[in-house]
Design a protein around this motif. Structure first.
Motif, short mmCIF file in Angstrom:
data_model
loop_
_atom_site.label_atom_id
_atom_site.label_comp_id
_atom_site.label_asym_id
_atom_site.label_seq_id
_atom_site.Cartn_x
_atom_site.Cartn_y
_atom_site.Cartn_z
N THR A 145 5.19 -29.36 -49.42
CA THR A 145 5.76 -30.68 -48.48
C THR A 145 4.51 -31.69 -48.99
OG1 THR A 145 6.86 -29.52 -46.80
CG2 THR A 145 6.49 -32.61 -47.02
N ASP A 193 4.33 -25.58 -46.25
CA ASP A 193 5.22 -26.39 -45.67
C ASP A 193 4.51 -25.54 -43.96
OD1 ASP A 193 7.47 -27.69 -44.62
OD2 ASP A 193 8.19 -25.77 -43.79
N ARG A 196 2.04 -27.76 -41.62
CA ARG A 196 2.42 -29.24 -41.07
C ARG A 196 0.61 -29.89 -40.52
NH1 ARG A 196 7.23 -32.00 -42.60
NH2 ARG A 196 8.55 -30.46 -43.41
N THR A 221 7.16 -38.93 -46.17
CA THR A 221 6.55 -37.32 -46.30
C THR A 221 8.11 -36.95 -46.60
OG1 THR A 221 5.46 -37.26 -44.38
CG2 THR A 221 6.17 -35.36 -45.31
N ARG A 223 10.89 -34.42 -47.99
CA ARG A 223 11.04 -32.59 -47.22
C ARG A 223 10.56 -31.29 -47.93
NH1 ARG A 223 17.16 -32.72 -47.43
NH2 ARG A 223 17.39 -33.93 -49.25
N ARG A 224 10.73 -30.76 -47.75
CA ARG A 224 10.20 -29.07 -48.01
C ARG A 224 11.61 -28.45 -49.37
NH1 ARG A 224 12.13 -24.26 -46.41
NH2 ARG A 224 10.70 -22.74 -46.04
N SER A 234 10.66 -33.00 -53.02
CA SER A 234 9.48 -33.63 -52.25
C SER A 234 8.96 -35.40 -51.91
CB SER A 234 8.73 -32.63 -51.32
OG SER A 234 8.39 -32.82 -50.40
#
Length: 363
Positions: A145, A193, A196, A221, A223-224, A234
């Protein structure tokens, strides 16, 4: 390498002890080159200095004065010459060693910047990119991410904020497959990911960096996604989120791409969105003062969950004036903000207008 250095150094000290002369320029440059070679061979400066001092001690033991054949004054003169040569030689060796280290750092930084550019622009073969990534602590087979921070001043790799955030993240989480870099004036954090907490800490540190640092304006941010192409995807999602936030004037300082997925959908067919804005909101241009005040009223009403008192407060109006504006919107457009379906059409058109910068930009 240290043995060769010690032999050359001993020869030099022996001549200095006999003549009392200073080291020549070519001798100092030769020592600088030896310092560079030691650094390139992997020897630390402390180890190099230790070998030289050991050689100096051996040279001292061989001074003629140790046999008693030389006066105290002569012995002092030779000792001073050896110590002066040792001082100058160690300084030259240190300069050469540091010169090599600086060059290595510059080369590493250049390779890092090139890798970041290739990774975030998708310009390299994915297999080769994955191999290069391991050098910088990334294993691109997993899911990653990307978070991007933007401030009111551009970020570069040498920006103090980059070093501050990098130190803090390393201190809290150690080496956890994380890469931090300045890119196109923004601060980028790439993390697995599974980590986090690293991205949350990155957002906290950039939004509230502490005394002496200017906080960023927003952190977005993505997405994964998996693999090298997933990092790029990402990253692009995070950039899109920042772009939508700026164009829509969103108040949030933390953004997530998954929370803004409606906007790419709305803008996927730009022509259809422009047609919606023209058809629904075009009549607002006939209002006194133009469309902008009424368009802002639609947006603020939605943000205030259609609570008139709150919307009026945010707009700096009386509730009565707000009611007049709502009636004017209804009469001009034919859409009633009190009707759920028509309200949705008005909101969607108002979002499209902000994305298309209407009415400032003609459709």
């Amino acid at each position: 390498m240290p043995t060769e250095l010690a032999e050359a150094y001993l020869t030099l000290l022996a001549d200095v002890s006999r003549t009392g002369r200073l080291l020549r320029r070519d001798e100092l440059e030769g020592l600088r080159r030896l310092g560079e070679q030691c650094a390139e061979a992997g020897y630390g400066l402390r180890e190099v200095v230790s070998h030289c001092l050991a050689a100096a001690r051996r040279a001292w033991q061989t001074l003629p004065g140790t046999t008693g054949a030389t006066s105290v004054g002569e012995l002092r003169r030779m000792g001073d010459a050896v110590l002066a040569a040792t001082d100058a030689a160690l300084a030259a060796l240190g300069e050469g060693h540091e010169r090599s280290q600086r060059l290595a750092v510059r080369q590493e930084e250049a390779a890092r910047r090139e890798f970041i550019d290739d990774l975030l622009h998708g310009r390299s073969d994915l297999g080769l990119l994955a191999e290069r990534a391991e050098r910088f602590g990334l294993r691109l087979a997993g899911a990653y991410t990307v978070a991007v921070a933007v401030g009111d001043e551009p970020f570069a790799d040498v920006h103090p904020m980059v070093h501050r955030v990098e130190r803090e993240l390393a201190g809290r989480f150690g080496e956890r497959d994380v890469l931090l870099a300045g890119k196109d004036g923004r601060l980028v954090c790439i993390a697995p990911d599974s980590e986090r907490a690293v991205l949350d800490a990155f957002a906290d540190l950039t939004l509230r960096p502490g005394p002496g640092y200017r906080p960023v304006l927003r952190v977005a941010t993505g997405r994964r996604h998996s693999g090298a192409s997933g990092v790029l995807r990402s990253y692009d999602e995070a950039l899109d989120a920042l772009d939508y936030a700026q164009r829509l004037g969103l108040p949030a300082c933390r953004l997530k791409a998954e929370d803004l997925l409606v906007f790419p959908v709305l803008m996927r067919d730009r022509a259809a969105m422009a047609d919606l804005v023209r058809s629904v909101l075009g009549p607002l241009t006939e209002a006194r003062g133009g469309a902008r005040p009424l368009l802002d009223t639609i947006a603020v009403q939605a943000e205030a969950a259609y609570v008139n008192a709150e919307a009026a407060r945010r707009l700096g109006l009386s509730v009565r004036t707000l009611g007049y504006r709502l009636e004017r919107i209804k009469s001009l457009t034919g859409y009633d903000p009190a009707d759920a379906l028509q309200r949705f059409t008005l909101e969607t058109a108002a979002m499209g207008a902000r994305l298309l910068n209407w009415p400032e930009q003609p459709l």
